[in-house]
Design a protein around this motif. Structure first.
Motif, PDB file in Angstrom:
ATOM      1  N   LEU A  99       0.866  -1.178   0.000  1.00 15.66           N
ATOM      2  CA  LEU A  99       0.000   0.000   0.000  1.00 15.66           C
ATOM      3  C   LEU A  99       0.903   1.227   0.000  1.00 15.66           C
ATOM      4  O   LEU A  99       1.771   1.363   0.869  1.00 15.66           O
ATOM      5  CB  LEU A  99      -0.894   0.012   1.231  1.00 15.66           C
ATOM      6  CG  LEU A  99      -1.949  -1.097   1.325  1.00 15.66           C
ATOM      7  CD1 LEU A  99      -2.502  -1.190   2.731  1.00 15.66           C
ATOM      8  CD2 LEU A  99      -3.071  -0.821   0.352  1.00 15.66           C
ATOM      9  N   SER A 100       0.709   2.116  -0.959  1.00 15.49           N
ATOM     10  CA  SER A 100       1.566   3.291  -1.051  1.00 15.49           C
ATOM     11  C   SER A 100       0.740   4.539  -1.290  1.00 15.49           C
ATOM     12  O   SER A 100      -0.365   4.478  -1.835  1.00 15.49           O
ATOM     13  CB  SER A 100       2.587   3.126  -2.188  1.00 15.49           C
ATOM     14  OG  SER A 100       1.940   2.926  -3.429  1.00 15.49           O
ATOM     15  N   THR A 101       1.282   5.683  -0.838  1.00 18.70           N
ATOM     16  CA  THR A 101       0.622   6.976  -1.048  1.00 18.70           C
ATOM     17  C   THR A 101       1.648   7.975  -1.560  1.00 18.70           C
ATOM     18  O   THR A 101       2.852   7.841  -1.313  1.00 18.70           O
ATOM     19  CB  THR A 101       0.011   7.512   0.259  1.00 18.70           C
ATOM     20  OG1 THR A 101       1.054   7.684   1.228  1.00 18.70           O
ATOM     21  CG2 THR A 101      -1.035   6.560   0.814  1.00 18.70           C
ATOM     22  N   ALA A 102       1.168   8.974  -2.260  1.00 17.02           N
ATOM     23  CA  ALA A 102       2.038  10.042  -2.758  1.00 17.02           C
ATOM     24  C   ALA A 102       1.167  11.175  -3.260  1.00 17.02           C
ATOM     25  O   ALA A 102      -0.020  10.983  -3.577  1.00 17.02           O
ATOM     26  CB  ALA A 102       2.950   9.536  -3.882  1.00 17.02           C
ATOM     27  N   ASN A 103       1.747  12.374  -3.324  1.00 20.04           N
ATOM     28  CA  ASN A 103       1.072  13.488  -3.969  1.00 20.04           C
ATOM     29  C   ASN A 103       1.310  13.402  -5.469  1.00 20.04           C
ATOM     30  O   ASN A 103       2.361  12.925  -5.915  1.00 20.04           O
ATOM     31  CB  ASN A 103       1.596  14.817  -3.436  1.00 20.04           C
ATOM     32  CG  ASN A 103       1.224  15.029  -1.982  1.00 20.04           C
ATOM     33  OD1 ASN A 103       0.104  14.736  -1.583  1.00 20.04           O
ATOM     34  ND2 ASN A 103       2.157  15.522  -1.175  1.00 20.04           N
ATOM     35  N   ALA A 104       0.351  13.829  -6.264  1.00 21.57           N
ATOM     36  CA  ALA A 104       0.478  13.765  -7.725  1.00 21.57           C
ATOM     37  C   ALA A 104      -0.084  15.038  -8.332  1.00 21.57           C
ATOM     38  O   ALA A 104      -1.247  15.387  -8.101  1.00 21.57           O
ATOM     39  CB  ALA A 104      -0.260  12.549  -8.271  1.00 21.57           C
ATOM     40  N   ALA A 105       0.757  15.718  -9.100  1.00 21.30           N
ATOM     41  CA  ALA A 105       0.326  16.892  -9.866  1.00 21.30           C
ATOM     42  C   ALA A 105       0.187  16.449 -11.324  1.00 21.30           C
ATOM     43  O   ALA A 105       1.185  16.206 -12.007  1.00 21.30           O
ATOM     44  CB  ALA A 105       1.324  18.021  -9.735  1.00 21.30           C
ATOM     45  N   LEU A 106      -1.026  16.297 -11.793  1.00 15.78           N
ATOM     46  CA  LEU A 106      -1.277  15.724 -13.114  1.00 15.78           C
ATOM     47  C   LEU A 106      -1.492  16.806 -14.153  1.00 15.78           C
ATOM     48  O   LEU A 106      -2.134  17.838 -13.894  1.00 15.78           O
ATOM     49  CB  LEU A 106      -2.512  14.825 -13.070  1.00 15.78           C
ATOM     50  CG  LEU A 106      -2.453  13.619 -12.119  1.00 15.78           C
ATOM     51  CD1 LEU A 106      -3.754  12.823 -12.212  1.00 15.78           C
ATOM     52  CD2 LEU A 106      -1.258  12.732 -12.424  1.00 15.78           C
ATOM     53  N   GLY A 107      -0.944  16.553 -15.345  1.00 18.75           N
ATOM     54  CA  GLY A 107      -1.183  17.431 -16.480  1.00 18.75           C
ATOM     55  C   GLY A 107      -2.412  16.982 -17.252  1.00 18.75           C
ATOM     56  O   GLY A 107      -3.003  15.938 -16.960  1.00 18.75           O
ATOM     57  N   PRO A 108      -2.795  17.764 -18.261  1.00 24.94           N
ATOM     58  CA  PRO A 108      -3.976  17.405 -19.057  1.00 24.94           C
ATOM     59  C   PRO A 108      -3.795  16.037 -19.720  1.00 24.94           C
ATOM     60  O   PRO A 108      -2.741  15.748 -20.298  1.00 24.94           O
ATOM     61  CB  PRO A 108      -4.067  18.523 -20.102  1.00 24.94           C
ATOM     62  CG  PRO A 108      -3.301  19.661 -19.512  1.00 24.94           C
ATOM     63  CD  PRO A 108      -2.200  19.038 -18.695  1.00 24.94           C
ATOM     64  N   GLU A 109      -4.818  15.180 -19.615  1.00 27.22           N
ATOM     65  CA  GLU A 109      -4.868  13.865 -20.256  1.00 27.22           C
ATOM     66  C   GLU A 109      -3.752  12.924 -19.806  1.00 27.22           C
ATOM     67  O   GLU A 109      -3.483  11.916 -20.457  1.00 27.22           O
ATOM     68  CB  GLU A 109      -4.828  14.018 -21.787  1.00 27.22           C
ATOM     69  CG  GLU A 109      -5.983  14.830 -22.330  1.00 27.22           C
ATOM     70  CD  GLU A 109      -5.950  14.930 -23.846  1.00 27.22           C
ATOM     71  OE1 GLU A 109      -5.052  14.335 -24.466  1.00 27.22           O
ATOM     72  OE2 GLU A 109      -6.826  15.609 -24.406  1.00 27.22           O
ATOM     73  N   GLU A 110      -3.098  13.249 -18.700  1.00 26.17           N
ATOM     74  CA  GLU A 110      -2.064  12.348 -18.199  1.00 26.17           C
ATOM     75  C   GLU A 110      -2.677  11.053 -17.677  1.00 26.17           C
ATOM     76  O   GLU A 110      -2.089   9.971 -17.807  1.00 26.17           O
ATOM     77  CB  GLU A 110      -1.260  13.039 -17.098  1.00 26.17           C
ATOM     78  CG  GLU A 110      -0.033  12.269 -16.654  1.00 26.17           C
ATOM     79  CD  GLU A 110       0.840  13.083 -15.711  1.00 26.17           C
ATOM     80  OE1 GLU A 110       1.674  12.470 -15.023  1.00 26.17           O
ATOM     81  OE2 GLU A 110       0.692  14.329 -15.665  1.00 26.17           O
ATOM     82  N   VAL A 111      -3.855  11.168 -17.072  1.00 28.32           N
ATOM     83  CA  VAL A 111      -4.627  10.004 -16.631  1.00 28.32           C
ATOM     84  C   VAL A 111      -5.993  10.097 -17.308  1.00 28.32           C
ATOM     85  O   VAL A 111      -6.617  11.159 -17.273  1.00 28.32           O
ATOM     86  CB  VAL A 111      -4.777   9.973 -15.093  1.00 28.32           C
ATOM     87  CG1 VAL A 111      -5.726   8.847 -14.673  1.00 28.32           C
ATOM     88  CG2 VAL A 111      -3.429   9.801 -14.429  1.00 28.32           C
ATOM     89  N   PRO A 112      -6.443   9.015 -17.959  1.00 31.11           N
ATOM     90  CA  PRO A 112      -7.750   9.062 -18.641  1.00 31.11           C
ATOM     91  C   PRO A 112      -8.860   9.542 -17.719  1.00 31.11           C
ATOM     92  O   PRO A 112      -8.919   9.166 -16.544  1.00 31.11           O
ATOM     93  CB  PRO A 112      -7.971   7.605 -19.078  1.00 31.11           C
ATOM     94  CG  PRO A 112      -6.606   7.010 -19.157  1.00 31.11           C
ATOM     95  CD  PRO A 112      -5.798   7.694 -18.093  1.00 31.11           C
ATOM     96  N   GLU A 113      -9.729  10.396 -18.246  1.00 24.94           N
ATOM     97  CA  GLU A 113     -10.934  10.900 -17.571  1.00 24.94           C
ATOM     98  C   GLU A 113     -10.627  11.878 -16.446  1.00 24.94           C
ATOM     99  O   GLU A 113     -11.531  12.272 -15.719  1.00 24.94           O
ATOM    100  CB  GLU A 113     -11.790   9.751 -17.013  1.00 24.94           C
ATOM    101  CG  GLU A 113     -12.259   8.746 -18.053  1.00 24.94           C
ATOM    102  CD  GLU A 113     -13.104   7.652 -17.442  1.00 24.94           C
ATOM    103  OE1 GLU A 113     -12.876   7.298 -16.265  1.00 24.94           O
ATOM    104  OE2 GLU A 113     -14.003   7.153 -18.129  1.00 24.94           O
ATOM    105  N   LEU A 114      -9.361  12.288 -16.277  1.00 20.47           N
ATOM    106  CA  LEU A 114      -9.009  13.195 -15.187  1.00 20.47           C
ATOM    107  C   LEU A 114      -8.546  14.536 -15.733  1.00 20.47           C
ATOM    108  O   LEU A 114      -7.721  14.597 -16.651  1.00 20.47           O
ATOM    109  CB  LEU A 114      -7.895  12.602 -14.320  1.00 20.47           C
ATOM    110  CG  LEU A 114      -8.314  11.735 -13.133  1.00 20.47           C
ATOM    111  CD1 LEU A 114      -7.131  11.482 -12.228  1.00 20.47           C
ATOM    112  CD2 LEU A 114      -9.444  12.359 -12.345  1.00 20.47           C
ATOM    113  N   ALA A 115      -9.068  15.603 -15.125  1.00 20.49           N
ATOM    114  CA  ALA A 115      -8.600  16.943 -15.476  1.00 20.49           C
ATOM    115  C   ALA A 115      -7.262  17.208 -14.788  1.00 20.49           C
ATOM    116  O   ALA A 115      -6.905  16.561 -13.806  1.00 20.49           O
ATOM    117  CB  ALA A 115      -9.641  17.978 -15.037  1.00 20.49           C
ATOM    118  N   ALA A 116      -6.526  18.152 -15.314  1.00 22.36           N
ATOM    119  CA  ALA A 116      -5.259  18.519 -14.687  1.00 22.36           C
ATOM    120  C   ALA A 116      -5.522  19.091 -13.291  1.00 22.36           C
ATOM    121  O   ALA A 116      -6.545  19.726 -13.042  1.00 22.36           O
ATOM    122  CB  ALA A 116      -4.534  19.547 -15.561  1.00 22.36           C
TER     123      ALA A 116
END
Length: 641
Positions: A417-434
């Motif tokens: 089990l792991s955790t982390a902060n993630a700053a995502l850019g546009p379309e970096e993960v499907p269906e997720l906004a930046a």
């Protein structure tokens, strides 16, 4: 007919001529008459127009143009000797446009011409001039009937051919010896042979001895009884069971038709519905059990808290025992919260949650659930942000993922089990906004999944587990939770390389206070009042009254709603009512409505061991069991403030 009349008739019939159809009645067959002599056409029309729609012309070329243009006669009656194009040649060319029955009419005894016409034009009948009216009418009528039967037969053949070619079920026709007369591609594919190679062969030739014996018994039963239907279990190349509903019907004369339909999905759906019913019943039971536990825990925790305050400082050992008992009861409280989260069907309650704290708090639960063959590792970021999520549902989702991971490691392994902060850019993960997210991953060292399974893991009820070992709802429920929370989810897996499920949860703004923990001292009431405590459980009622008394309030107790209303009616000094929700004969919500009718300005606090009370008691604050004295003091102060 004199010469002038003949010439006049020939002039009138130089263009195609149609007799008018009757105004009403069934559709009649059309007959096309072709003869270069107009008098002949007139005589034939008089003979045939009562039973047919007659179209006539003196020119064979014009008749061919009419056929090419869409004329669809049932019968074509043509003269043999005509200028430019003989009858046999005309009928041969007419075959390119029409399937009509062809009849030849001639006044010459030319046997060779007739034989040639029969061979080339497929002549169905021949009449000589002059004709005998009744015989000619009978010949034309018989030709019309043959045309209708041939068309009906062709339609039936086309339907059967379409059925055989396109029916997804396995369809076959066999003779009395069990040889295939007809079968479709689906049946041939099951036998593992080309369709044409199966015709004339027995199905038993494609089966092992045991399967051939079962087939022989089933087909004998169908021939005797007329119709037999049974359920067969088969195993596909991938080893998964398939269930086929096989129907066998005897058509007489030893002909047997067999239809086999794959009902695997229907059986799986039936099993899933039964499982869903069990899950719903289990959820209802869990809610009821949790409510009863919460009543017990309220009495235990409250009594322990009250007892601890009355123990002197010199009795340190006894105080330690009381605190140990309190901690054990707190663990029971955490268990009931999980049961209530499982049984709850209301909307998600999103709030800022420390995912690290939540995962660490699941230690005992995971240890008991996963068993001793699995090692649980935690790789938690030092300072991850909070996630906006329903904590109870996230805990249930992580538990579900860990159970899936354990099942993918039948010989044991490691779950991380792991955790982390993630700053995502546009379309970096499907269906997720930046944006900013908290990443929570569950990884295992199990068997992994092939691409075809990985592509279907989010489908409701899809499962690769054996019957009774999975509902197929796990990952779809986790996905639904994440999407409702505004997050996303990815799965990485390959055969032999394990699986990693990653949840991306929207980052929260501020960390919430820890639930439970050390008991806090409740402040004394600044303005003590008389409080009516209503609960059908005497121990819980005693604890609640004890908490309020220690805060400085004066209490009066009632064991049910009717007794509470009697107190309110006769004791105007009551300034506050604390009532349990789940009571026999009159619930806390019903008591609140009647109390408000008597005393509109009376503050009311409901306490409950259930999780779905908010929608049942509008505008009335709710305190969930088991509660501490400080939580009760805060609610009472707010109501009196």
């Amino acid at each position: 007919m004199n010469g002038n009349a003949a010439r006049g008739a020939g002039k009138r019939l130089a263009e195609p001529h149609r007799t008018p159809a009757p105004a009403a009645g069934p559709e009649r067959a059309t007959i096309l008459l072709v003869d270069d002599e107009a008098e002949i056409l007139t005589a034939l029309t008089d003979l045939l127009e009562d039973g047919f729609d007659v179209v006539s012309t003196t020119r064979p070329e014009e008749a061919l143009r009419m056929l090419a243009g869409g004329l669809s006669p049932a019968v074509i009656l043509s003269d043999q000797r005509m200028p430019g194009l003989t009858g046999d040649a005309f009928l041969e060319r007419a075959r390119a446009y029409s399937d009509a029955e062809a009849l030849l009419l001639t006044g010459y005894a030319e046997l060779d011409a007739v034989v040639g016409a029969v061979n080339r034009g497929r002549i169905a009948g021949y009449a000589s001039k002059p004709w005998e009216p009744a015989a000619l009418l009978a010949m034309v009528t018989a030709a019309r009937d043959r045309h209708g039967l041939r068309r009906a037969l062709e339609t039936e053949r086309a339907l059967l051919r379409g059925l055989l070619d396109n029916l997804p079920d396995e369809l076959s026709f066999k003779d009395a010896e069990g040889r295939f007369l007809r079968l479709n591609a689906a049946k041939a594919a099951t036998l593992g042979a080309p369709l044409q190679a199966c015709l004339g062969r027995r199905e038993a030739e494609f089966l092992d001895a045991a399967a051939a014996a079962r087939l022989a018994r089933a087909e004998r039963a169908a021939l005797v009884e007329g119709a037999v239907s049974e359920l067969e279990e088969r195993h596909g190349p991938e080893g998964m069971p398939h269930w086929m509903q096989v129907s066998r019907v005897s058509l007489g004369g030893g002909v047997l038709v067999t239809i086999a339909r794959d009902v695997t999905e229907a059986r799986q759906m039936e099993s899933r519905l039964r499982q869903a019913d069990k899950m719903q019943a289990l959820g209802t039971m869990a809610g009821g059990v949790a409510h009863d536990f919460n009543n017990l825990l309220t009495a235990i925790l409250g009594s322990l808290q009250l007892a601890e305050r009355r123990v002197g400082e010199e009795e340190a050992g006894l105080r330690r025992l009381l605190r140990n008992a309190t901690m054990a009861a707190e663990r029971g409280s955490a268990l009931t919260r999980r049961l209530l989260a499982f049984s709850r069907q209301n909307e998600l309650a999103l709030r800022a949650v420390s995912v690290n704290r939540l995962i660490l708090g699941m230690g005992d639960l995971l240890a008991r659930t996963l068993g001793g063959t699995v090692v649980v590792r935690r790789e938690l970021a030092a300072h991850p942000g909070t996630a906006m999520v329903d904590p109870g549902q996230l805990e249930l989702a992580l538990l579900n993922l860990c159970i899936n991971a354990r099942d993918a490691m039948p010989g044991g392994g490691t779950i991380t089990l792991s955790t982390a902060n993630a700053a995502l850019g546009p379309e970096e993960v499907p269906e997720l906004a930046a944006g900013s997210y908290v990443r929570v991953s569950v990884a295992d060292t199990g068997t992994g999944m092939p691409p075809e399974v990985l592509a279907r893991v989010f489908e409701p009820f899809f499962t690769t587990k054996e019957v009774g070992k999975g509902t197929g709802l796990g990952l779809s429920m986790v996905y639904g939770l994440v999407r409702q929370s505004g997050g996303g989810m990815t799965i990485d897996s390959a055969p032999g390389e394990g699986t990693r499920v990653t949840l991306y949860l929207p980052a929260g703004e501020a960390e919430v206070a820890r639930e439970g923990g050390e008991a806090q001292d409740a402040p004394m009431a600044q303005d003590p009042v008389r409080v009516l405590v209503v609960d059908d459980d005497a121990t819980v009622r005693e604890v609640t009254a004890g908490f309020l008394s220690e805060l400085g309030h004066e209490t009066v107790e009632a064991e049910d709603g009717q007794s509470a209303l009697h107190v309110l009616e006769n004791d105007p000094s009551v300034r506050l009512m604390v009532a349990d929700f789940a009571m026999p004969r009159m619930t806390g919500a019903e008591l609140s409505e009647r109390a408000r009718a008597m005393r509109p300005d009376l503050p009311i606090l409901l306490v409950t061991g259930y999780a779905e009370l908010a929608a049942l008691a509008a505008n009335i604050p709710v305190l969930h069991k088991p509660y501490r004295q400080a939580e009760l003091a805060e609610q009472v102060a707010a109501l009196l403030g």
